[in-house]
Write a protein that holds these residues in place. Structure first.
Motif, PDB file in Angstrom:
ATOM      1  N   SER A  36     -20.588  -2.740   1.018  1.00  0.00           N
ATOM      2  CA  SER A  36     -19.758  -1.968  -0.046  1.00  0.00           C
ATOM      3  C   SER A  36     -18.478  -2.936  -0.028  1.00  0.00           C
ATOM      4  O   SER A  36     -17.733  -2.908  -1.274  1.00  0.00           O
TER       5      SER A  36
ATOM      6  N   GLN B 247     -17.292   0.963  -9.415  1.00  0.00           N
ATOM      7  CA  GLN B 247     -17.468   0.233  -8.419  1.00  0.00           C
ATOM      8  C   GLN B 247     -17.035   0.726  -7.076  1.00  0.00           C
ATOM      9  O   GLN B 247     -17.854   0.555  -5.951  1.00  0.00           O
ATOM     10  N   LYS B 248     -16.172   1.624  -7.121  1.00  0.00           N
ATOM     11  CA  LYS B 248     -15.960   2.468  -5.998  1.00  0.00           C
ATOM     12  C   LYS B 248     -17.340   3.446  -5.731  1.00  0.00           C
ATOM     13  O   LYS B 248     -17.254   3.898  -4.445  1.00  0.00           O
ATOM     14  N   GLU B 249     -17.601   4.128  -6.649  1.00  0.00           N
ATOM     15  CA  GLU B 249     -18.818   5.104  -6.466  1.00  0.00           C
ATOM     16  C   GLU B 249     -20.075   4.410  -5.958  1.00  0.00           C
ATOM     17  O   GLU B 249     -20.623   4.573  -4.906  1.00  0.00           O
ATOM     18  N   LYS B 250     -20.291   2.985  -6.537  1.00  0.00           N
ATOM     19  CA  LYS B 250     -21.280   2.133  -6.058  1.00  0.00           C
ATOM     20  C   LYS B 250     -21.042   2.047  -4.397  1.00  0.00           C
ATOM     21  O   LYS B 250     -21.951   1.796  -3.600  1.00  0.00           O
ATOM     22  N   ALA B 251     -19.734   1.501  -3.979  1.00  0.00           N
ATOM     23  CA  ALA B 251     -19.585   1.024  -2.852  1.00  0.00           C
ATOM     24  C   ALA B 251     -19.539   2.200  -1.637  1.00  0.00           C
ATOM     25  O   ALA B 251     -20.172   1.988  -0.632  1.00  0.00           O
ATOM     26  N   VAL B 252     -19.261   3.259  -2.245  1.00  0.00           N
ATOM     27  CA  VAL B 252     -19.357   4.472  -1.192  1.00  0.00           C
ATOM     28  C   VAL B 252     -20.677   5.035  -0.981  1.00  0.00           C
ATOM     29  O   VAL B 252     -21.077   5.007   0.153  1.00  0.00           O
TER      30      VAL B 252
ATOM     31  N   SER C 258     -11.247   5.678  -3.060  1.00  0.00           N
ATOM     32  CA  SER C 258     -11.237   4.199  -2.689  1.00  0.00           C
ATOM     33  C   SER C 258     -12.744   3.834  -2.504  1.00  0.00           C
ATOM     34  O   SER C 258     -13.448   4.708  -2.230  1.00  0.00           O
ATOM     35  N   TYR C 259     -12.922   2.564  -2.607  1.00  0.00           N
ATOM     36  CA  TYR C 259     -14.099   2.020  -2.050  1.00  0.00           C
ATOM     37  C   TYR C 259     -14.570   2.310  -0.742  1.00  0.00           C
ATOM     38  O   TYR C 259     -15.638   2.519  -0.382  1.00  0.00           O
ATOM     39  N   ASP C 260     -13.520   2.667   0.157  1.00  0.00           N
ATOM     40  CA  ASP C 260     -13.725   2.874   1.511  1.00  0.00           C
ATOM     41  C   ASP C 260     -13.714   4.402   1.742  1.00  0.00           C
ATOM     42  O   ASP C 260     -13.413   4.653   3.139  1.00  0.00           O
TER      43      ASP C 260
ATOM     44  N   VAL D 112     -16.276  -5.053  -4.226  1.00  0.00           N
ATOM     45  CA  VAL D 112     -14.951  -4.786  -4.609  1.00  0.00           C
ATOM     46  C   VAL D 112     -14.243  -5.925  -4.087  1.00  0.00           C
ATOM     47  O   VAL D 112     -12.926  -6.398  -4.266  1.00  0.00           O
TER      48      VAL D 112
ATOM     49  N   VAL E 213      -9.945  -1.584  -8.811  1.00  0.00           N
ATOM     50  CA  VAL E 213     -11.236  -1.540  -8.663  1.00  0.00           C
ATOM     51  C   VAL E 213     -11.654  -0.391  -9.614  1.00  0.00           C
ATOM     52  O   VAL E 213     -11.059   0.822  -9.721  1.00  0.00           O
TER      53      VAL E 213
END
Length: 287
Positions: free
Chosen positions: A156, A174-179, A16-18, A160, A170
């Motif tokens: 973050s 994008q998830k990697e960038k957000a994390v 997850s992005y979270d 997304v 997602v």
């Protein structure tokens, strides 16, 4: 808060992005020292997505460190005292006696430095008129550092938001960038004396993970000044104090942004009733 889906280090993909927030919740409030499978998977996925974040800090590089307060010394008999920066011992962390920090647990000494005088002075949150000692440190050897600062200042969630709004998947990228943005923001968040020690746990764990992975230092953006970068040396002996000067804070720049919706007082549409007194014709009272 938790999900059943786990991060996948084999695919170098976060669930997850979270994922950082879930990791932080678990180590703060569930298991801190004996990790469950979710935390292990997150840590291993972090290590699997380190690509292109290595930075070399050259031998001889000069960095800064600030401490609140200065010293005074007498240059001679009948001469007024003059201000001086703290001595070299005072400007380095005490071995095995460090207090809690973003990148260290209590008793584990690391050296917090910065790339500019402005950012290291700002990090200690002084008041106008405060006296501050600022030392220059010189690296004794070439160090391998991990750069956490990419994407600093972004949210973050913004990465997304469009997908969440439209209900579209997602991407792994994008998830990697957000994390990783969430990780940098966690390290960059200013430390205050009122912080709960549990707030430090997620970044302390990551700092130890990075150190165990062979890094000598980590770098993350300072919240104070666009150009400032905070550098944490895992071994305080990798840098020597070469000088220290006394400073006085002469001013502070405050910037701010609105982070929520403004509320408005509802207007009372009913006008308050005017009190009216009926005129009563007085009649002579009978005796």
């Amino acid at each position: 808060m938790s999900t059943t889906e786990m991060d996948d280090p084999g695919k170098s993909e976060f669930a997850s992005y979270d994922s950082y927030r879930e990791f932080a919740f678990r180590v703060r409030h569930q298991r801190r020292y004996v990790w469950d499978d979710h935390v292990k998977a997150f840590i291993n996925t972090v290590l699997a997505t380190l690509k292109d974040r290595d930075v070399t800090l050259r031998k001889g590089m000069v960095l800064f460190r600030a401490q609140s307060g200065i010293e005074y010394y007498s240059p001679g008999r009948n001469r007024p005292e003059e201000p001086s920066g703290y001595n070299a011992t005072r400007m380095k962390p005490r071995p095995n006696r460090s207090t809690e920090g973003r990148a260290n647990a209590a008793g584990v000494s690391v050296l917090y430095l910065g790339t500019t005088e402005q950012n290291v002075i700002s990090e200690i949150r002084p008041w106008v008129g405060a006296e501050v000692s600022v030392a220059q440190f010189q690296l004794k050897r070439k160090l391998r550092a991990l750069d956490l600062s990419r994407g600093h200042g972004q949210s973050s969630l913004n990465i997304v938001f469009g997908h969440l709004l439209n209900g579209t998947p997602v991407t792994a990228e994008q998830k990697e960038k957000a994390v990783w943005i969430a990780i940098d923001n966690a390290f960059s968040r200013p430390v205050t004396r009122s912080d709960d020690a549990a707030d430090y746990v997620p970044t302390q764990i990551l700092a130890e993970v990075f150190r165990n992975a062979g890094y000598d230092a980590i770098g993350y953006k300072s919240q104070f000044g666009e150009k400032g970068l905070n550098i944490v040396l895992f071994n305080p002996d990798d840098a020597d104090v070469i000088n220290c000067a006394p400073y006085e804070v002469t001013g502070m720049d405050v910037s701010f942004k609105e982070i929520g919706n403004r509320w408005y007082r509802a207007e009372n549409r009913r006008q308050p009733a005017k009190s009216a007194r009926k005129k009563v014709k007085k009649t002579p009272s009978s005796k």
